[in-house]
Design a protein around this motif. Structure first.
Motif, PDB file in Angstrom:
ATOM      1  N   UNK A 184       0.813  -0.996  -0.011  1.00  0.00           N
ATOM      2  CA  UNK A 184      -0.156   0.163   0.036  1.00  0.00           C
ATOM      3  C   UNK A 184       0.723   1.121  -0.058  1.00  0.00           C
ATOM      4  N   UNK A 185       1.974   1.345  -0.326  1.00  0.00           N
ATOM      5  CA  UNK A 185       2.911   2.311  -0.370  1.00  0.00           C
ATOM      6  C   UNK A 185       2.593   3.295  -1.390  1.00  0.00           C
ATOM      7  N   UNK A 186       2.213   4.623  -1.391  1.00  0.00           N
ATOM      8  CA  UNK A 186       1.929   5.362  -2.388  1.00  0.00           C
ATOM      9  C   UNK A 186       3.026   5.521  -3.700  1.00  0.00           C
ATOM     10  N   UNK A 187       2.662   5.545  -4.666  1.00  0.00           N
ATOM     11  CA  UNK A 187       3.762   5.720  -5.766  1.00  0.00           C
ATOM     12  C   UNK A 187       4.757   6.854  -5.630  1.00  0.00           C
ATOM     13  N   UNK A 188       4.520   8.036  -4.859  1.00  0.00           N
ATOM     14  CA  UNK A 188       5.247   9.083  -4.842  1.00  0.00           C
ATOM     15  C   UNK A 188       6.078   9.067  -3.356  1.00  0.00           C
ATOM     16  N   UNK A 189       6.127   7.911  -2.747  1.00  0.00           N
ATOM     17  CA  UNK A 189       6.824   7.743  -1.673  1.00  0.00           C
ATOM     18  C   UNK A 189       8.058   7.519  -1.767  1.00  0.00           C
ATOM     19  N   UNK A 190       9.228   8.083  -0.805  1.00  0.00           N
ATOM     20  CA  UNK A 190      10.649   8.101  -1.154  1.00  0.00           C
ATOM     21  C   UNK A 190      10.936   6.848  -1.198  1.00  0.00           C
ATOM     22  N   UNK A 191      10.421   5.680  -0.685  1.00  0.00           N
ATOM     23  CA  UNK A 191      11.364   4.326  -1.128  1.00  0.00           C
ATOM     24  C   UNK A 191      11.003   3.862  -2.272  1.00  0.00           C
ATOM     25  N   UNK A 192       9.838   4.406  -2.817  1.00  0.00           N
ATOM     26  CA  UNK A 192       9.358   3.999  -4.548  1.00  0.00           C
ATOM     27  C   UNK A 192      10.431   4.670  -5.344  1.00  0.00           C
ATOM     28  N   UNK A 193      10.651   6.051  -5.104  1.00  0.00           N
ATOM     29  CA  UNK A 193      11.346   6.921  -5.822  1.00  0.00           C
ATOM     30  C   UNK A 193      12.667   6.313  -5.886  1.00  0.00           C
ATOM     31  N   UNK A 194      13.231   5.917  -4.734  1.00  0.00           N
ATOM     32  CA  UNK A 194      14.645   5.329  -4.458  1.00  0.00           C
ATOM     33  C   UNK A 194      14.765   4.055  -5.447  1.00  0.00           C
ATOM     34  N   UNK A 195      13.668   3.377  -5.606  1.00  0.00           N
ATOM     35  CA  UNK A 195      13.835   2.080  -6.401  1.00  0.00           C
ATOM     36  C   UNK A 195      14.215   2.543  -8.012  1.00  0.00           C
ATOM     37  N   UNK A 196      13.763   3.642  -8.278  1.00  0.00           N
ATOM     38  CA  UNK A 196      14.103   4.198  -9.681  1.00  0.00           C
ATOM     39  C   UNK A 196      15.408   4.879  -9.915  1.00  0.00           C
ATOM     40  N   UNK A 197      16.127   5.066  -8.975  1.00  0.00           N
ATOM     41  CA  UNK A 197      17.487   5.688  -9.103  1.00  0.00           C
ATOM     42  C   UNK A 197      18.473   4.841  -9.875  1.00  0.00           C
ATOM     43  N   UNK A 198      18.350   3.641  -9.808  1.00  0.00           N
ATOM     44  CA  UNK A 198      19.131   2.836 -10.342  1.00  0.00           C
ATOM     45  C   UNK A 198      19.253   2.947 -11.776  1.00  0.00           C
ATOM     46  N   UNK A 199      17.750   2.300 -12.340  1.00  0.00           N
ATOM     47  CA  UNK A 199      17.630   2.521 -13.757  1.00  0.00           C
ATOM     48  C   UNK A 199      17.743   3.761 -14.441  1.00  0.00           C
ATOM     49  N   UNK A 200      17.664   4.882 -13.478  1.00  0.00           N
ATOM     50  CA  UNK A 200      17.528   6.332 -14.135  1.00  0.00           C
ATOM     51  C   UNK A 200      19.081   6.565 -14.358  1.00  0.00           C
ATOM     52  N   UNK A 201      19.816   6.109 -13.346  1.00  0.00           N
ATOM     53  CA  UNK A 201      21.310   6.447 -13.524  1.00  0.00           C
ATOM     54  C   UNK A 201      21.911   5.580 -14.645  1.00  0.00           C
ATOM     55  N   UNK A 202      21.212   4.453 -15.090  1.00  0.00           N
ATOM     56  CA  UNK A 202      21.956   3.662 -15.999  1.00  0.00           C
ATOM     57  C   UNK A 202      21.465   4.279 -17.495  1.00  0.00           C
ATOM     58  N   UNK A 203      20.241   4.847 -17.575  1.00  0.00           N
ATOM     59  CA  UNK A 203      19.927   5.600 -18.654  1.00  0.00           C
ATOM     60  C   UNK A 203      20.715   6.768 -18.961  1.00  0.00           C
ATOM     61  N   UNK A 204      21.149   7.368 -17.849  1.00  0.00           N
ATOM     62  CA  UNK A 204      21.793   8.734 -17.958  1.00  0.00           C
ATOM     63  C   UNK A 204      23.184   8.458 -18.477  1.00  0.00           C
ATOM     64  N   UNK A 205      23.505   7.177 -18.492  1.00  0.00           N
ATOM     65  CA  UNK A 205      25.057   6.935 -18.895  1.00  0.00           C
ATOM     66  C   UNK A 205      25.214   7.483 -20.402  1.00  0.00           C
ATOM     67  N   UNK A 206      23.988   7.658 -20.941  1.00  0.00           N
ATOM     68  CA  UNK A 206      24.035   8.003 -22.441  1.00  0.00           C
ATOM     69  C   UNK A 206      23.082   9.188 -22.832  1.00  0.00           C
ATOM     70  N   UNK A 207      21.912   9.331 -22.020  1.00  0.00           N
ATOM     71  CA  UNK A 207      21.149  10.208 -22.106  1.00  0.00           C
ATOM     72  C   UNK A 207      20.363  10.599 -20.953  1.00  0.00           C
TER      73      UNK A 207
END
Length: 255
Positions: A184-207
């Protein structure tokens, strides 16, 4: 020998309206147009139409299809290149078919059970799916950004082992997001956003996408039935949850 637009539509399965659109954008120009406005096609146009339909089935957008078919002046060389594309797509679909069959078998063997334990290797859920297929839409929506990003070069430069690890890491992240959603964790909870850090950093290697672009990528994934089905196999509602999480990530960390 020439064929009317009605004959070409009948033999190819392409509507007359689509053929007129192809003419309007310069993708398939008839051999001649009569004084009465009727379009007539010859063998060269039929061969070009075959190329267009093959590339369309492979998921290319019309601008990219036009670029490919305009580049080839030798129909035989063009067909050879398209044949290789079709074989690669066949291999990809074969892998996808194996993935679906394996998932069916695992679910049949655990029928009546519930939860993540029904899938022995969650990373297998993503076999055969090609995230790079979103490149065509990204190119059309944000001209210049995709080419500058080097996304395709990044994917092409990875070894099979590296791609496998990336796939497993992505799936593990999706499972953690599914667990947060189930709690029941909201989609904008910090714990949820933290899970997106890794894929976002991978994407940012080139864009590094803007907030608008990142949120749109989330919507693209959720709206694509084939891609969203991967999330739904892990947990019902996960595709929309990830979409909302990406929108929240964009609003909180990319603006």
């Amino acid at each position: 020998m020439t064929w009317s637009i009605a004959q070409v539509a009948r033999m190819s399965g392409v509507t007359s309206r689509t053929l007129r659109h192809y003419h309007a954008i310069g993708l398939l120009i008839p051999a001649r147009v009569g004084d009465n406005g009727y379009r007539h096609y010859e063998e060269a146009q039929l061969l070009r139409l075959q190329q267009i339909l093959v590339l369309r089935e492979l998921g290319l957008g019309l601008p990219e299809i036009k670029e490919v078919v305009d580049r080839h002046t030798d129909p035989l060389a063009a067909l050879r290149e398209h044949h290789q594309r079709v074989l690669r797509e066949r291999d990809r679909l074969d892998a996808m078919a194996r993935m679906v069959a394996r998932t069916i078998t695992e679910l049949e063997h655990t029928e009546g059970k519930h939860g993540m334990s029904r899938i022995s290797r969650p990373e297998n859920l993503f076999e055969g799916f090609d995230a790079a297929r979103y490149g065509a839409e990204a190119r059309e929506r944000w001209p210049g950004h995709w080419e500058q990003s080097g996304q395709q070069e990044l994917l092409d430069g990875l070894s099979p082992e590296e791609l496998g690890r990336m796939q497993e890491e992505a799936t593990a992240g999706m499972i953690r997001l599914a667990e947060l959603m189930a709690a029941g964790t909201p989609a904008d909870d910090p714990a949820v956003l933290a899970e997106l850090d890794v894929p976002f950093r991978l994407m940012s290697r080139s864009w590094t996408p803007t907030a608008e672009q990142y949120a749109h990528l989330g919507r693209m994934q959720a709206d694509d039935e084939r891609f969203a089905a991967n999330y739904e196999r892990i947990a019902e509602g996960l595709a929309a949850y990830v979409r909302d999480a990406m929108a929240a990530y964009a609003a909180a960390r990319l603006r």
